[in-house]
Design a protein around this motif. Structure first.
Motif, PDB file in Angstrom:
ATOM      1  N   ASN A  28       0.818  -1.203   0.000  1.00 49.75           N
ATOM      2  CA  ASN A  28       0.000   0.000   0.000  1.00 49.75           C
ATOM      3  C   ASN A  28       0.859   1.264   0.000  1.00 49.75           C
ATOM      4  OD1 ASN A  28      -2.436   1.424  -0.022  1.00 49.75           O
ATOM      5  ND2 ASN A  28      -2.496   1.536   2.204  1.00 49.75           N
ATOM      6  N   MET A  29       1.920   1.269   0.777  1.00 52.03           N
ATOM      7  CA  MET A  29       2.804   2.444   0.811  1.00 52.03           C
ATOM      8  C   MET A  29       3.449   2.677  -0.551  1.00 52.03           C
ATOM      9  SD  MET A  29       2.299   3.830   3.654  1.00 52.03           S
ATOM     10  CE  MET A  29       3.532   5.104   3.508  1.00 52.03           C
ATOM     11  N   LYS A  30       3.822   1.606  -1.238  1.00 55.47           N
ATOM     12  CA  LYS A  30       4.405   1.748  -2.582  1.00 55.47           C
ATOM     13  C   LYS A  30       3.373   2.310  -3.551  1.00 55.47           C
ATOM     14  CE  LYS A  30       7.522   0.790  -5.891  1.00 55.47           C
ATOM     15  NZ  LYS A  30       6.972   1.369  -7.084  1.00 55.47           N
ATOM     16  N   ILE A  31       2.142   1.835  -3.470  1.00 57.54           N
ATOM     17  CA  ILE A  31       1.082   2.330  -4.347  1.00 57.54           C
ATOM     18  C   ILE A  31       0.802   3.809  -4.063  1.00 57.54           C
ATOM     19  CG2 ILE A  31      -1.413   2.159  -4.797  1.00 57.54           C
ATOM     20  CD1 ILE A  31      -1.002  -0.926  -4.602  1.00 57.54           C
ATOM     21  N   LEU A  32       0.732   4.173  -2.781  1.00 58.08           N
ATOM     22  CA  LEU A  32       0.493   5.582  -2.440  1.00 58.08           C
ATOM     23  C   LEU A  32       1.661   6.473  -2.863  1.00 58.08           C
ATOM     24  CD1 LEU A  32      -1.207   5.267   1.068  1.00 58.08           C
ATOM     25  CD2 LEU A  32      -2.263   6.013  -1.082  1.00 58.08           C
ATOM     26  N   LYS A  33       2.871   5.975  -2.688  1.00 60.45           N
ATOM     27  CA  LYS A  33       4.061   6.732  -3.115  1.00 60.45           C
ATOM     28  C   LYS A  33       4.019   6.975  -4.623  1.00 60.45           C
ATOM     29  CE  LYS A  33       9.096   6.428  -3.254  1.00 60.45           C
ATOM     30  NZ  LYS A  33      10.268   5.607  -2.925  1.00 60.45           N
ATOM     31  N   ASP A  34       3.732   5.926  -5.373  1.00 58.41           N
ATOM     32  CA  ASP A  34       3.625   6.068  -6.826  1.00 58.41           C
ATOM     33  C   ASP A  34       2.516   7.041  -7.202  1.00 58.41           C
ATOM     34  OD1 ASP A  34       5.661   4.223  -7.053  1.00 58.41           O
ATOM     35  OD2 ASP A  34       4.357   2.575  -7.678  1.00 58.41           O
TER      36      ASP A  34
END
Length: 94
Positions: free
Chosen positions: A55-61
């Motif tokens: 989720n953090m990777k998706i939000l960062k992207d």
């Protein structure tokens, strides 16, 4: 219109989610086998960690693409509000 990010080729996100799926199957098997509660709980925490990582990777992207694009187009307020909503609603407050 701000651009969308595709995550289907993002190995970090996909690997985390696939591993989490496998661990959930393992947890279900542990429950069927009536394994020790603490062992089951540890596996649940491990899955939560994998989901948080994805989720953090998706939000960062999302911030580096959709939000940044919307801001450069002069319409970033809505995208920023979406991020704030997600953080307020889902962030662990304990």
């Amino acid at each position: 219109m701000s651009k969308m990010v595709s995550h289907k080729d993002d190995s970090e996100v996909m690997n985390s989610l696939k591993t989490a799926r496998g661990q959930i199957d393992g947890i279900l098997k542990m429950i069927d086998e009536e394994r020790y509660c603490i062992d089951i709980s540890k596996q649940i925490f491990a899955v939560q960690s994998l989901l948080k990582k994805a989720n953090m990777k998706i939000l960062k992207d999302h911030m580096h693409s959709c939000v940044l694009s919307a801001v450069s187009e002069g319409s970033g307020d809505e995208k920023i509000d979406e991020i704030i909503y997600i953080l307020e609603k889902y962030i662990d407050r304990s």
